[in-house]
Write a protein that holds these residues in place. Structure first.
Motif, mmCIF file in Angstrom:
data_model
loop_
_atom_site.group_PDB
_atom_site.id
_atom_site.type_symbol
_atom_site.label_atom_id
_atom_site.label_comp_id
_atom_site.label_asym_id
_atom_site.label_seq_id
_atom_site.Cartn_x
_atom_site.Cartn_y
_atom_site.Cartn_z
ATOM 1 N N PRO A 9 23.238 -24.019 -52.654
ATOM 2 C CA PRO A 9 23.782 -25.082 -53.513
ATOM 3 C C PRO A 9 24.060 -24.809 -54.911
ATOM 4 C CG PRO A 9 21.349 -25.383 -53.217
ATOM 5 C CD PRO A 9 21.802 -24.291 -52.305
ATOM 6 N N CYS A 10 25.034 -25.789 -55.734
ATOM 7 C CA CYS A 10 25.152 -25.178 -56.951
ATOM 8 C C CYS A 10 25.527 -26.588 -57.704
ATOM 9 C CB CYS A 10 26.711 -24.496 -56.924
ATOM 10 S SG CYS A 10 28.072 -25.668 -56.419
ATOM 11 N N THR A 11 25.593 -26.502 -59.055
ATOM 12 C CA THR A 11 25.924 -27.700 -59.836
ATOM 13 C C THR A 11 27.207 -27.943 -60.297
ATOM 14 O OG1 THR A 11 25.635 -26.153 -62.085
ATOM 15 C CG2 THR A 11 23.580 -27.144 -61.024
ATOM 16 N N ALA A 12 27.581 -28.986 -60.771
ATOM 17 C CA ALA A 12 28.888 -29.070 -61.244
ATOM 18 C C ALA A 12 29.394 -28.220 -62.447
ATOM 19 C CB ALA A 12 28.906 -30.807 -61.664
ATOM 20 N N GLU A 13 28.412 -28.001 -63.368
ATOM 21 C CA GLU A 13 28.887 -26.845 -64.193
ATOM 22 C C GLU A 13 29.308 -25.711 -63.588
ATOM 23 O OE1 GLU A 13 26.667 -30.245 -65.952
ATOM 24 O OE2 GLU A 13 26.207 -29.111 -64.269
ATOM 25 N N TYR A 14 28.397 -25.237 -62.733
ATOM 26 C CA TYR A 14 28.724 -23.903 -62.101
ATOM 27 C C TYR A 14 30.116 -23.856 -61.282
ATOM 28 C CZ TYR A 14 28.961 -20.224 -58.281
ATOM 29 O OH TYR A 14 29.224 -19.350 -57.293
ATOM 30 N N LEU A 15 30.430 -25.057 -60.667
ATOM 31 C CA LEU A 15 31.531 -25.119 -59.739
ATOM 32 C C LEU A 15 32.821 -25.381 -60.884
ATOM 33 C CD1 LEU A 15 32.433 -24.952 -57.058
ATOM 34 C CD2 LEU A 15 32.359 -27.545 -56.978
ATOM 35 N N ALA A 16 32.664 -26.021 -61.791
ATOM 36 C CA ALA A 16 33.759 -26.249 -62.970
ATOM 37 C C ALA A 16 34.145 -24.725 -63.496
ATOM 38 C CB ALA A 16 33.446 -27.035 -63.979
ATOM 39 N N ASP A 17 33.298 -23.722 -63.671
ATOM 40 C CA ASP A 17 33.384 -22.581 -64.177
ATOM 41 C C ASP A 17 34.138 -21.796 -63.197
ATOM 42 O OD1 ASP A 17 32.996 -20.543 -66.277
ATOM 43 O OD2 ASP A 17 31.905 -19.502 -64.664
ATOM 44 N N ARG A 18 33.734 -21.883 -61.781
ATOM 45 C CA ARG A 18 34.481 -21.039 -60.772
ATOM 46 C C ARG A 18 35.906 -21.470 -60.609
ATOM 47 N NH1 ARG A 18 32.819 -16.616 -58.364
ATOM 48 N NH2 ARG A 18 33.403 -17.196 -56.479
ATOM 49 N N LEU A 19 36.181 -22.811 -61.029
ATOM 50 C CA LEU A 19 37.499 -23.344 -60.337
ATOM 51 C C LEU A 19 38.230 -23.222 -61.694
ATOM 52 C CD1 LEU A 19 36.459 -26.522 -58.372
ATOM 53 C CD2 LEU A 19 37.302 -24.232 -57.497
ATOM 54 N N GLY A 20 37.604 -22.888 -62.940
ATOM 55 C CA GLY A 20 38.516 -22.805 -64.119
ATOM 56 C C GLY A 20 38.932 -24.330 -64.505
ATOM 57 N N ARG A 21 38.073 -25.161 -64.240
ATOM 58 C CA ARG A 21 38.203 -26.821 -64.801
ATOM 59 C C ARG A 21 36.923 -27.230 -65.324
ATOM 60 N NH1 ARG A 21 42.934 -29.449 -63.061
ATOM 61 N NH2 ARG A 21 43.562 -28.763 -61.175
ATOM 62 N N ARG A 22 37.175 -28.488 -66.500
ATOM 63 C CA ARG A 22 36.174 -28.983 -67.066
ATOM 64 C C ARG A 22 34.994 -29.603 -66.202
ATOM 65 N NH1 ARG A 22 38.503 -33.288 -69.838
ATOM 66 N NH2 ARG A 22 36.789 -33.342 -71.476
ATOM 67 N N VAL A 23 33.932 -29.866 -66.619
ATOM 68 C CA VAL A 23 32.999 -30.395 -65.987
ATOM 69 C C VAL A 23 33.271 -31.759 -65.784
ATOM 70 C CG1 VAL A 23 30.400 -31.187 -65.854
ATOM 71 C CG2 VAL A 23 31.111 -28.773 -66.810
ATOM 72 N N GLU A 24 33.948 -32.499 -66.368
ATOM 73 C CA GLU A 24 34.212 -33.906 -66.328
ATOM 74 C C GLU A 24 35.273 -33.933 -65.116
ATOM 75 O OE1 GLU A 24 32.658 -33.382 -70.367
ATOM 76 O OE2 GLU A 24 34.114 -32.299 -69.178
ATOM 77 N N TRP A 25 35.974 -32.951 -64.981
ATOM 78 C CA TRP A 25 37.002 -32.973 -63.959
ATOM 79 C C TRP A 25 36.334 -33.193 -62.526
ATOM 80 C CZ3 TRP A 25 38.146 -30.005 -59.586
ATOM 81 C CH2 TRP A 25 39.100 -30.214 -59.119
ATOM 82 N N VAL A 26 35.326 -32.078 -62.413
ATOM 83 C CA VAL A 26 34.589 -32.178 -61.282
ATOM 84 C C VAL A 26 33.734 -33.271 -60.969
ATOM 85 C CG1 VAL A 26 32.417 -31.100 -60.057
ATOM 86 C CG2 VAL A 26 34.285 -29.487 -61.445
ATOM 87 N N LYS A 27 33.108 -33.895 -61.925
ATOM 88 C CA LYS A 27 32.421 -35.330 -61.788
ATOM 89 C C LYS A 27 33.284 -36.542 -61.440
ATOM 90 C CE LYS A 27 28.386 -33.766 -64.524
ATOM 91 N NZ LYS A 27 27.846 -34.195 -65.747
ATOM 92 N N GLY A 28 34.690 -36.557 -62.079
ATOM 93 C CA GLY A 28 35.410 -37.310 -61.907
ATOM 94 C C GLY A 28 36.018 -37.315 -60.287
ATOM 95 N N ARG A 29 36.253 -36.162 -59.773
ATOM 96 C CA ARG A 29 36.413 -35.936 -58.402
ATOM 97 C C ARG A 29 35.239 -36.577 -57.756
ATOM 98 N NH1 ARG A 29 41.074 -35.536 -60.158
ATOM 99 N NH2 ARG A 29 42.583 -33.946 -59.484
ATOM 100 N N LEU A 30 34.173 -36.174 -57.846
ATOM 101 C CA LEU A 30 32.929 -36.640 -57.227
ATOM 102 C C LEU A 30 32.793 -38.126 -57.181
ATOM 103 C CD1 LEU A 30 30.091 -34.148 -57.828
ATOM 104 C CD2 LEU A 30 31.291 -34.400 -55.652
ATOM 105 N N ALA A 31 33.120 -38.799 -58.038
ATOM 106 C CA ALA A 31 33.198 -40.093 -58.232
ATOM 107 C C ALA A 31 33.916 -41.112 -57.125
ATOM 108 C CB ALA A 31 33.532 -40.601 -59.729
ATOM 109 N N LEU A 32 34.971 -40.251 -56.976
ATOM 110 C CA LEU A 32 35.970 -40.660 -55.941
ATOM 111 C C LEU A 32 35.388 -41.096 -54.453
ATOM 112 C CD1 LEU A 32 39.431 -38.823 -56.673
ATOM 113 C CD2 LEU A 32 38.823 -41.074 -57.376
ATOM 114 N N LEU A 33 34.420 -40.250 -54.329
ATOM 115 C CA LEU A 33 33.671 -40.628 -52.831
ATOM 116 C C LEU A 33 33.015 -42.114 -52.861
ATOM 117 C CD1 LEU A 33 32.184 -36.962 -52.479
ATOM 118 C CD2 LEU A 33 34.073 -37.932 -51.392
ATOM 119 N N SER A 34 32.724 -42.654 -53.933
ATOM 120 C CA SER A 34 32.236 -43.989 -54.155
ATOM 121 C C SER A 34 33.382 -45.074 -53.539
ATOM 122 C CB SER A 34 31.596 -44.488 -55.414
ATOM 123 O OG SER A 34 32.387 -44.417 -56.571
ATOM 124 N N LEU A 35 34.528 -44.633 -53.510
ATOM 125 C CA LEU A 35 35.435 -45.677 -53.238
ATOM 126 C C LEU A 35 35.192 -46.252 -52.043
ATOM 127 C CD1 LEU A 35 38.891 -43.770 -54.299
ATOM 128 C CD2 LEU A 35 37.757 -45.840 -55.342
#
Length: 336
Positions: free
Chosen positions: A123-149
């Motif tokens: 498992p990993c954190t949003a911060e780790y994945l953001a770094d791996r993808l070259g994205r901001r943490v807010e981008w990762v969390k924003g994508r995750l939020a879409l799962l609540s649709l």
């Protein structure tokens, strides 16, 4: 198999153009593929039990559009590079590939991000994945939020009827509110601009300044509203209507209802302690109470005595009336 399972989205004009190009020019760049540790059987339930139609042994990590378009063009074999990768690394590569496409799917991003972050072995954190993808943490969390649709909103999005900003606005509120908002636009040719859409959403929300409970009461379900992140003013970039409106709205109607219910139960207990008979609106109408009678009702903030104005308050906040049996010394008031 295709890691992102995009077979149902392979009919767009860009995909058809790619298929035509492959039919003419072949596939120039090879796919990146990995072998599955455990082959998966695909089949159906027949008359005599389960029937295996095929066995999946490999997974496409990069080049999924080329793979799908090649199938449309009649290709049965594809150039590929075989990589030995664990599930976590495979998901990271697929996420990078998905974001480099012309038409990246935010919902697919969200599903893959969740799978990567909750990988049972790594498992990993949003911060780790953001770094791996070259994205901001807010981008990762924003994508995750879409799962609540809600399912309806996801269908709108997959069909190209719900822009990303609108989807993020809906994802910030509860599922029931999402459905009510979308229901107003079922027959509309398109949704309004994002600021106007934010204004439409606030119609389905409660204004915190008008709450019948104390928004600072930490003992109510969900805690104090003043410290809650589910307020429109904590996500101003999504809920700026451009109309200079003031006042925060509650983004969680379920939590709001829980607080109102708790207030009702608290008021009932308090009323009984003070020997007051508990009544609701229907009781008041049935028993002949009218706004012409000299009576008081507690409403607004808990236990804040105010005279009843024209008519009675709503059922949510009109909860107790003076007892005619054995009133206590303070029972010249109605209680809520």
């Amino acid at each position: 198999r295709n890691l992102f399972n995009r077979g149902n989205q392979a009919q767009g004009s860009q995909q058809r153009a790619l298929a035509a190009s492959i039919a003419t020019n072949d596939i120039i760049e090879p796919l990146i593929v990995r072998e599955l540790a455990s082959p998966e059987e695909v089949g159906h339930e027949g008359e005599n039990g389960w029937v295996v139609d095929s066995v999946i042994t490999h997974e496409v990590l990069a080049g999924q559009r080329r793979w799908l378009a090649g199938q449309q063009a009649g290709r049965e074999d594809f150039p590929y590079v075989l990589r030995q990768l664990d599930d976590a690394t495979a998901l990271e590569i697929a996420l990078v590939e998905n974001n480099q496409r012309v038409d990246p799917s935010p919902l697919e991003d969200a599903e893959a991000i969740q799978r990567r972050m909750t990988d049972p072995k790594n498992p990993c954190t949003a911060e780790y994945l953001a770094d791996r993808l070259g994205r901001r943490v807010e981008w990762v969390k924003g994508r995750l939020a879409l799962l609540s649709l809600c399912d309806e909103a996801k269908a709108f999005m997959r069909n190209g009827k719900l822009p990303l900003t609108h989807a993020q606005q809906l994802a910030a509120v509860d599922a029931a509110t999402q459905r009510r908002v979308l229901d107003r636009f079922k027959t509309a040719p398109e949704l309004p601009a994002s600021k106007a859409f934010a204004h439409e959403i606030t119609y389905a929300l409660h204004l915190l300044s008008a709450a019948p409970f104390d928004a600072n009461d930490a003992k109510l379900p969900g805690g104090a509203c003043s410290k809650c992140s589910k307020r429109s003013d904590t996500q101003a970039e999504l809920f700026d209507t451009g109309r200079g409106e003031t006042g925060a709205h509650c983004l969680d109607n379920t939590c709001w209802s829980g607080k109102v219910t708790a207030l009702w139960e608290r008021a009932q207990r308090d009323a009984r302690k003070r020997n007051l008979a508990v009544l609701n609106d229907s009781d008041l109408v049935r028993d002949g109470y009218t706004d012409t009678e000299k009576a008081y009702v507690l409403y607004g903030k808990p236990y804040d005595v105010k005279p009843a104005a024209k008519g009675w308050p709503s059922t949510e906040i009109s909860v107790a009336a003076q007892s005619t049996a054995s009133p206590c010394k303070n029972c010249s008031e109605l209680s809520a």
